[in-house]
Each structure stands twice: as structure tokens, then as C-alpha cells.
Design a protein around this motif. Sequence first.
Motif, mmCIF file in Angstrom:
data_model
loop_
_atom_site.group_PDB
_atom_site.id
_atom_site.type_symbol
_atom_site.label_atom_id
_atom_site.label_comp_id
_atom_site.label_asym_id
_atom_site.label_seq_id
_atom_site.Cartn_x
_atom_site.Cartn_y
_atom_site.Cartn_z
ATOM 1 N N PHE A 181 0.836 -1.199 0.000
ATOM 2 C CA PHE A 181 0.000 0.000 0.000
ATOM 3 C C PHE A 181 0.872 1.252 0.000
ATOM 4 O O PHE A 181 2.033 1.226 0.397
ATOM 5 C CB PHE A 181 -0.969 0.010 1.182
ATOM 6 N N ASP A 182 0.281 2.333 -0.482
ATOM 7 C CA ASP A 182 0.982 3.595 -0.638
ATOM 8 C C ASP A 182 0.262 4.657 0.194
ATOM 9 O O ASP A 182 -0.860 5.054 -0.138
ATOM 10 C CB ASP A 182 0.999 3.981 -2.121
ATOM 11 N N ASP A 183 0.890 5.117 1.277
ATOM 12 C CA ASP A 183 0.239 6.104 2.143
ATOM 13 C C ASP A 183 0.650 7.537 1.809
ATOM 14 O O ASP A 183 0.372 8.467 2.561
ATOM 15 C CB ASP A 183 0.495 5.801 3.616
ATOM 16 N N ARG A 184 1.279 7.731 0.643
ATOM 17 C CA ARG A 184 1.651 9.084 0.224
ATOM 18 C C ARG A 184 0.489 9.794 -0.464
ATOM 19 O O ARG A 184 0.596 10.963 -0.811
ATOM 20 C CB ARG A 184 2.852 9.018 -0.724
ATOM 21 N N VAL A 204 -3.804 4.116 -0.989
ATOM 22 C CA VAL A 204 -4.055 3.191 -2.084
ATOM 23 C C VAL A 204 -3.473 1.828 -1.750
ATOM 24 O O VAL A 204 -2.274 1.702 -1.475
ATOM 25 C CB VAL A 204 -3.442 3.712 -3.401
ATOM 26 N N GLY A 205 -4.327 0.838 -1.738
ATOM 27 C CA GLY A 205 -3.868 -0.530 -1.551
ATOM 28 C C GLY A 205 -3.699 -1.201 -2.897
ATOM 29 O O GLY A 205 -4.240 -0.747 -3.915
ATOM 30 N N SER A 206 -2.954 -2.272 -2.918
ATOM 31 C CA SER A 206 -2.703 -2.995 -4.152
ATOM 32 C C SER A 206 -3.008 -4.472 -3.938
ATOM 33 O O SER A 206 -2.919 -4.977 -2.825
ATOM 34 C CB SER A 206 -1.245 -2.824 -4.587
#
Length: 202
Positions: free
Chosen positions: A144-147, A152-154
Motif C-alpha cells: 500500500f501507498d500512504d503518500r 491506495v492498496g494494491s
Amino acid sequence: MRLSFLAPVLALLPAFVTAQYDVPSAPFKLVVLSDSSTLNGTVLYSCHEGASIEGLCTGGTSNPAYSTYTHNTSSNAGEVNETLGASGYLIWVLPGGTFNESETLTLNVNPISNVALPLFWPSIEDSTSVAFDSNGLLNIQGYFDDRVVPIVGSTSYVAYYRWYVCTTYYQGYTYQTLAWALGEFPPENPTCQAVSVKQVFL
């Protein structure tokens, strides 16, 4: 080089390692790849950072026991992305006078720095899962991207290669060691040089 001395050592891996990560690799060394001529091709080795605590120092060692590692993955991992590699525990066996102690790699985080220190500990608690990709390069994977907002999870993992060699300090010991940058920005430690770490089987 034949490393027959490892056979009895590998048999002593603790149950907690072999139960969850029950597929040990063949023994290997960790080689630094770098644009720096003084770092490129050097072998990482386990160096003393405290009681049964070791970092990954540069420069190599004459004792192969201190630069020999295995990577334990799980037989229950399911489908693995062969390009990124299977995650598991990086294992080093501390040779003692009357014992051999299996240790796993853990990222030690300093809350006032964006540089984490990879250390081998005698406990599996808080161990960091790592992988070797299809080119044998060491990575840490996340999904996941917390920026961004919302986060956004993948459905698949992404491999990160945020390895550096830095002059580091831990419990009174100052060495040139492998380090990990927390986040995408360059490390704040001015001695850090970007590197890759390659798995080279013995």
C-alpha cells in the motif's frame, strides 16, 4: 567452497523459524553493488553491535561463518511473484564456544532519523521479511501507498530497494554498515551511499 560446517548449524534452527518459514535456501554471501569503487564488490559480514546483536558491516572477513547466510521462506506462501521473489527471514547463525544461535534480521528504527539499521537479533519478534528478486537483489516488499489520500492498496506487492551503506552508530559501536532509508527521500545521514545487495550462493 564447501561449507560442510554449516550442516549441523542449520539443523539447529529454532522451531519458530522452521515452523513458519520452513524452506531454507542454500548458503550464500551478500555482495555490495555500488558506483563507488571502494564499495563495489565488497562482502557484508556480521559485526558485533551488542550482546548477541550484529550489524552488517562492509569489508568482508576471513572467517566464512561471519559472512554466510540463509533465507527461509514458507512452503505455505501460495503463489509467489518470481520476479520480485518470495519474502522470508534472513538468517545468520552466531557461532559460540558451546552453542550456535540462529538470529533473524530486524530493522532497528530510530524515531528521530529516517535511516534504519538492519540488525541480527536472537529473537524472531519484530523480524523483517525480505526477499531476493530474480536477479538476486535484496528487497523489502509492501502493498500500500500512504503518500496519497485516500491510501491506495494494491492486490500485488511492490519491491523496494532502499539500501545504503552509511557510517552508523549503535550502542557505542560505530561502523560502516548496511542501512535502510525510511520512505522515498534520501537518508539524512550525510555519509550514506546508495547500494544494491546481491545474493551470491556459495
